[in-house]
Design a protein around this motif. Structure first.
Motif, PDB file in Angstrom:
ATOM      1  N   GLU A 116       0.839  -1.150   0.077  1.00  0.00           N
ATOM      2  CA  GLU A 116       0.155   0.091   0.092  1.00  0.00           C
ATOM      3  C   GLU A 116       0.942   1.039   0.079  1.00  0.00           C
ATOM      4  O   GLU A 116       0.507   2.288  -0.582  1.00  0.00           O
ATOM      5  CB  GLU A 116      -0.702   0.137   1.274  1.00  0.00           C
ATOM      6  N   VAL A 133       0.831   4.769  -2.440  1.00  0.00           N
ATOM      7  CA  VAL A 133       0.672   6.050  -1.909  1.00  0.00           C
ATOM      8  C   VAL A 133       2.076   6.747  -2.508  1.00  0.00           C
ATOM      9  O   VAL A 133       1.989   8.182  -2.639  1.00  0.00           O
ATOM     10  CB  VAL A 133       0.666   6.043  -0.510  1.00  0.00           C
ATOM     11  N   TRP A 164       1.603   6.597   5.984  1.00  0.00           N
ATOM     12  CA  TRP A 164       0.692   5.448   5.699  1.00  0.00           C
ATOM     13  C   TRP A 164       0.957   4.372   6.870  1.00  0.00           C
ATOM     14  O   TRP A 164       0.144   3.876   7.295  1.00  0.00           O
ATOM     15  CB  TRP A 164       1.072   4.594   4.464  1.00  0.00           C
ATOM     16  N   TYR A 216      -6.802   6.367  -3.993  1.00  0.00           N
ATOM     17  CA  TYR A 216      -6.124   5.442  -3.772  1.00  0.00           C
ATOM     18  C   TYR A 216      -6.495   3.991  -4.704  1.00  0.00           C
ATOM     19  O   TYR A 216      -5.864   3.302  -5.499  1.00  0.00           O
ATOM     20  CB  TYR A 216      -6.150   4.727  -2.403  1.00  0.00           C
TER      21      TYR A 216
END
Length: 341
Positions: A187, A191, A227, A271
């Motif tokens: 993830e 980002v 994040w 996202y």
């Protein structure tokens, strides 16, 4: 006298009437479609007047979910050329290596938007950066990201460092080293790409051979702090890249944030858009995500998840039915009262 109104005034005798006619011609005419029965004349919201939504989407694709990502647009030229070349040569690359389900074996893709596959995601992000560099419009840059002025190692920077475009493998190795050493998640890679494109848009600059390493490093540094729950400190990156100093990392991070206008928010819709656009980029370049055979344990887990989702949908439908029945009852009550009266 001055306050009296006469119906016998000639239009040519008063300049006010002529000026009023000009004002009416300049004002837009409100039609019946612009008038609401409840609220009257429709007034545009001040936010819509300050910045039209179409311009905002075109300028900031990393902020708006409906705007197309920059890397996908830059890759379309190469994708069309590859498809044309394959069509002319009667080639179909990737079909022989792709796995297909059969009666005995079912292959599934474990990579999801909430839990992407780390290796495949890093490959796709590196490919997106590769297309950014290859199909850049110009070489606009800033000194803080120039590798010759702020080297990442003690090795001498080649003279042609600002001319030769890096290969996809070189970009992938650089990102993979940082992610594996800092133990970052997939993830965080998505980002990172969002912050990178936001920087290029806000600062009106290009990612090119002379600055791509420091831009990618700054985006990873910021994404890991925003994040991941256990953020990686700047001094940790200095241990990964032995020759860089903490002061240089701090200065680059400060400039990165200022160029982003301290906008580090990544909506869930943005996202998800970047994730699926990366999947599209992988499909266009025959970079498939890994497919694994469906095991009994995995099948039981999927069945349990589907039953849980099915129960939730049933509860939602029941509550919706109760609301609709209550509304029908209200209508019946109103009709009965009208008949009695």
């Amino acid at each position: 006298m001055g306050g009296s109104v006469s119906c016998c005034i000639s239009p040519g005798e008063s300049p006010k009437i002529h000026r009023r006619e000009v004002e009416l011609e300049e004002c837009p005419i409100t039609t019946a479609e612009d008038v609401s029965e409840d609220t009257g004349t429709y007034l545009q919201h001040i936010s819509d007047r300050e910045l039209p939504d179409e311009l905002a989407q075109e300028a900031n694709p990393s902020d708006h979910p409906r705007a197309s990502t920059l890397f996908l647009n830059k890759s379309q030229t190469d994708v069309r050329e590859k498809r044309k070349s394959n069509y002319m040569n009667h080639m179909s690359p990737g079909l022989l290596t792709k796995k297909y389900s059969s009666c005995s074996t079912i292959y599934i893709d474990d990579s999801t938007v909430s839990q992407p596959n780390l290796k495949s995601t890093i490959k796709c992000v590196a490919l997106a950066i590769y297309y950014h560099i290859k199909n850049r419009d110009s070489n606009r840059s800033l000194d803080i990201f120039d590798e010759k002025k702020h080297p990442l190692s003690r090795e001498k920077v080649p003279e042609d460092y600002c001319v030769v475009d890096p290969e996809h493998k070189l970009i992938y190795r650089f990102i993979r080293t940082l992610f594996s050493s800092a133990q970052l998640t997939a993830e965080c890679a998505i980002v990172t790409l969002v912050y990178l494109e936001r920087l290029l848009t806000y600062a009106e600059m290009d990612i090119c051979p002379s600055n791509w390493k420091r831009i990618v490093l700054g985006a990873i540094l910021l994404a890991s702090k925003v994040w991941d729950d256990q953020a990686v400190w700047n001094v940790d990156y200095c241990q990964i890249l032995k020759d860089i100093t903490v002061e240089d990392m701090n200065e680059m991070e400060r400039h990165f944030l200022e160029l982003l206008q301290f906008n580090i928010n990544v909506p869930a819709s943005v996202y998800a858009k970047y994730y699926f656009d990366l999947r599209s980029l992988a499909d266009d370049n025959n970079l498939s995500f890994p497919l694994e055979p469906l095991s009994n344990k995995r099948a039981q887990k999927l069945e349990a998840i589907s039953r849980l989702c099915e129960d939730k949908y049933k509860d939602l439908s029941k509550s919706a039915m109760r609301r609709s029945v209550s509304a029908d009852n209200l209508v019946c009550i109103k009709n009965s009262k009208a008949v009695l009266s």
